[in-house]
Design an enzyme around this catalytic site. Structure first.
Site, short mmCIF file in Angstrom:
data_model
loop_
_atom_site.label_atom_id
_atom_site.label_comp_id
_atom_site.label_asym_id
_atom_site.label_seq_id
_atom_site.Cartn_x
_atom_site.Cartn_y
_atom_site.Cartn_z
N LYS A 22 0.09 54.88 24.90
CA LYS A 22 1.07 54.36 25.86
C LYS A 22 1.00 55.77 26.36
O LYS A 22 1.34 55.59 27.78
CB LYS A 22 2.71 54.94 25.30
CG LYS A 22 3.99 55.65 25.98
CD LYS A 22 5.01 55.70 25.14
CE LYS A 22 4.79 57.15 25.02
NZ LYS A 22 4.86 57.98 25.69
N ASN A 23 0.56 57.37 26.19
CA ASN A 23 -0.12 57.54 27.51
C ASN A 23 -1.38 57.53 28.33
O ASN A 23 -1.57 58.75 29.22
CB ASN A 23 0.38 59.26 26.80
CG ASN A 23 2.10 59.67 26.67
OD1 ASN A 23 2.82 58.80 26.22
ND2 ASN A 23 2.25 60.91 25.20
N ARG A 93 10.50 58.89 32.96
CA ARG A 93 9.31 60.60 33.32
C ARG A 93 8.30 59.69 33.93
O ARG A 93 8.35 60.27 35.26
CB ARG A 93 10.41 61.33 33.29
CG ARG A 93 10.97 61.92 32.56
CD ARG A 93 10.73 63.27 31.60
NE ARG A 93 9.33 63.62 31.91
CZ ARG A 93 10.52 64.53 33.43
NH1 ARG A 93 11.27 65.20 33.94
NH2 ARG A 93 8.89 65.57 33.53
N CYS A 117 15.11 66.18 30.70
CA CYS A 117 15.15 65.41 29.30
C CYS A 117 15.52 65.76 28.22
O CYS A 117 15.47 67.38 28.39
CB CYS A 117 14.24 64.33 29.37
SG CYS A 117 12.50 65.51 28.29
N ARG A 122 10.91 70.05 31.89
CA ARG A 122 9.68 69.28 32.71
C ARG A 122 9.97 69.26 34.04
O ARG A 122 10.42 68.74 34.66
CB ARG A 122 9.69 67.46 31.88
CG ARG A 122 10.46 67.74 30.49
CD ARG A 122 10.15 67.50 29.65
NE ARG A 122 9.07 66.60 29.48
CZ ARG A 122 8.19 64.92 29.05
NH1 ARG A 122 9.18 64.74 29.13
NH2 ARG A 122 7.05 64.31 29.43
N PRO A 123 9.70 70.24 34.90
CA PRO A 123 9.64 69.98 36.42
C PRO A 123 8.73 69.10 36.86
O PRO A 123 7.47 69.59 35.81
CB PRO A 123 9.88 71.39 36.79
CG PRO A 123 8.94 72.34 35.15
CD PRO A 123 9.77 71.73 33.84
N LEU A 126 4.04 71.68 40.18
CA LEU A 126 2.42 71.21 40.06
C LEU A 126 2.30 70.01 40.90
O LEU A 126 1.35 70.51 40.91
CB LEU A 126 2.26 71.83 39.06
CG LEU A 126 2.40 72.91 38.49
CD1 LEU A 126 2.04 72.46 36.76
CD2 LEU A 126 1.22 74.17 39.01
N ASP A 305 3.17 65.99 20.32
CA ASP A 305 3.36 65.34 20.53
C ASP A 305 3.65 65.35 18.12
O ASP A 305 4.18 63.94 18.70
CB ASP A 305 3.20 63.88 20.51
CG ASP A 305 3.31 64.01 22.64
OD1 ASP A 305 2.70 63.38 22.68
OD2 ASP A 305 4.56 65.38 23.13
N ILE A 327 4.98 74.36 23.87
CA ILE A 327 4.49 73.90 25.21
C ILE A 327 5.75 73.58 25.57
O ILE A 327 6.32 73.42 27.35
CB ILE A 327 3.58 72.51 24.61
CG1 ILE A 327 2.59 72.29 24.59
CG2 ILE A 327 3.44 71.83 26.44
CD1 ILE A 327 1.94 73.35 25.28
N ARG A 397 10.87 53.50 22.29
CA ARG A 397 10.37 53.44 24.04
C ARG A 397 8.50 54.22 23.66
O ARG A 397 7.25 53.29 24.13
CB ARG A 397 10.55 55.35 23.98
CG ARG A 397 12.09 54.50 25.30
CD ARG A 397 12.68 55.83 25.19
NE ARG A 397 11.78 56.79 26.55
CZ ARG A 397 11.78 57.30 27.71
NH1 ARG A 397 12.48 57.53 27.44
NH2 ARG A 397 10.16 57.29 28.43
#
Ligand code: EPZ
Length: 417
Positions: A22-23, A93, A117, A122-123, A126, A305, A327, A397
């Site tokens: 997925k990522n 996101r 979330c 989770r800005p 950057l 994760d 994290i 998801r």
């Protein structure tokens, strides 16, 4: 809303095939915006997040044609909007990943701020700072990021926090910038590497792939390519932990061990026997797992994760362990649900102290975020009696056909509509 009902007690046996990551797929789908040619992707996982991403890209104007063999052809010759609307971005996101490519190819983008979330604020500061360093004029108004630039200029960008999608956004933007961009303190996750390999196949010039310093020399345009998405290392790790917890014996096909060193090391420490081949990993576990302490950190260290999944294993392991999350600031949402199943966990700041118990008891629990939900499935596989997990849209998801794959391995699991 769908639920999963699981009868605990089955030892997992047999083999399943791992899906595409997925990522890796999410940024690579957005890379299709960087060329007018056709980008063909293979081994695309069938996931809610992937269909959300394809809906967003289609909304922007990308031609999307899925085949029936996990392949998709993408073509972004003519877009009809440069706006990624809130109602699509709020559900995922990772939609922020259209920002860099749209800015690089079209000189303008309006992308809704993703918002927070369950696992943290989770800005995306950057992402924005990096694009500004490349010359973009960025205003944030009415919850949207509005970015404009004539042409992005190469720049030296130091990211003071390792950010996976931040690195991906800036790397994609830099492929079409004028001049050379150096990303320092870049993320080294395998999904970033997979994206880089796809961009290079499209004609991008990228050095330092897989290291924490990535150098991109901008080119005038990118062309089409064909790229197979890498196997999902987190799905792989999740099924390996499930096999270890149930004292089973499984073989995972279509996956690689070289992206999971930290996870395999911890599973061996817990007592698992692991055999690795070119494109498969086998695990067998005799007896109760030993408790193993883990501390999350950017790749190649132990992945955040996989934190919830190892906590599930530690809940029934022999001994006491410490699970430290460095994290995200709120990634212990699964703890109170596991306590409902009888787990003994105490949270002290960003560390959970887990005392392994002999047996968990089935109960009704609620999924909160993707990996927390997966960890509840793992706990349910070893709990006494039936466990019902609510709000499993979180799981859909990120895990393709989770009940089919677990059933294939002998778990007693069914989806309740
Ligand atoms: C990616 O999220 C993954 N998602 C996440 O997987 C994963 O947990 C995370 O990387 C860490 O490995 C995708 O790749 C789509 P980050 P991302 O930017 O990129 C801070 C899953 O379960 N930060 O690496 O959003 C941030 O707050 C998901 O599949 C800033 O401060 O994570 C966090 O503390 C969950 N400013 C840290 O960096 C920024 O501009 C790492 O976040 C960006 C990030």
């Amino acid at each position: 809303m769908d639920k999963l009902a699981i009868q605990g007690g089955a030892r997992l046996q047999g083999e399943i095939r791992i899906s595409g990551a997925k990522n890796a797929a999410l940024p690579i789908l957005c890379a299709g915006l960087l060329t007018a040619d056709t980008l063909r992707l293979e081994n695309l996982p069938k996931l809610k997040d992937i269909s959300t991403s394809l809906t967003l890209l289609g909304h922007i104007g990308m031609q999307v044609s899925l085949d029936d063999k996990n392949g998709v052809d993408l073509q972004a010759a003519h877009l009809h909007t440069l706006e990624a609307p809130y109602d699509l971005v709020k559900t995922m996101r990772a939609s922020i990943l259209v920002l860099g490519p749209m800015l690089a190819r079209y000189g303008e983008a309006r992308v809704s701020l993703p918002g927070g979330c369950a696992i943290g604020s989770r800005p995306v500061d950057l992402h924005i700072k990096g694009l500004q360093a490349m010359g973009a004029e960025i205003h944030i108004e009415h919850g949207y990021i509005h970015a404009k630039v004539t042409r992005l200029q190469g720049a030296r960008i130091f990211m003071d926090t390792v950010t996976v999608t931040g690195t991906e956004n800036l790397m994609m933007a830099a492929t079409l910038a004028n001049g050379i961009t150096v990303l320092e303190n870049a993320a080294r996750e395998p999904e970033v590497t997979d994206l880089a390999h796809c961009l290079i196949a499209m004609g991008a010039q990228i050095e330092g792939v897989g290291s924490d310093t990535i150098t991109i020399t901008g080119v005038e345009s990118l062309h089409g390519a064909t790229h197979a998405i890498m196997a999902d290392r987190i799905e792989t790790g999740t099924y390996l932990v499930a096999a270890a917890m149930t004292q089973g014996r499984v073989k995972l096909l279509g996956t690689r061990a070289d992206t999971l060193d930290a996870v395999l090391e911890k599973l061996r420490e817990a007592g698992a026997q692991i055999d690795v081949e070119a494109d498969s990993i086998s695990l067998s576990m005799q007896g109760r797992p030993r408790a193993v302490s883990v501390k999350t950190a950017p790749y190649p260290a132990f992945p955040t994760d996989m934190q919830a999944q190892f906590m599930a294993m530690n809940c029934i392991a022999d001994g006491v362990s410490r699970v430290t999350e460095t994290i995200f600031e709120n990634r212990f949402m699964h703890v109170q649900e596991m306590q409902r199943l009888g787990a003994s966990i105490e949270i002290e700041g960003n560390t959970a102290l887990v005392r392994g118990v002999e047996q968990l008891d089935g109960a009704v629990v609620m999924a909160t975020d993707l990996r927390a939900s997966a960890s509840l499935v793992l706990a349910a596989l070893v709990a006494e009696g039936e466990t019902v997990i609510e709000r499993i849209y979180h799981i859909d998801r990120g895990y393709e056909c989770i009940e089919e794959k677990f059933s294939q391995l002998g778990a007693r699991i069914r989806r309740v509509h």
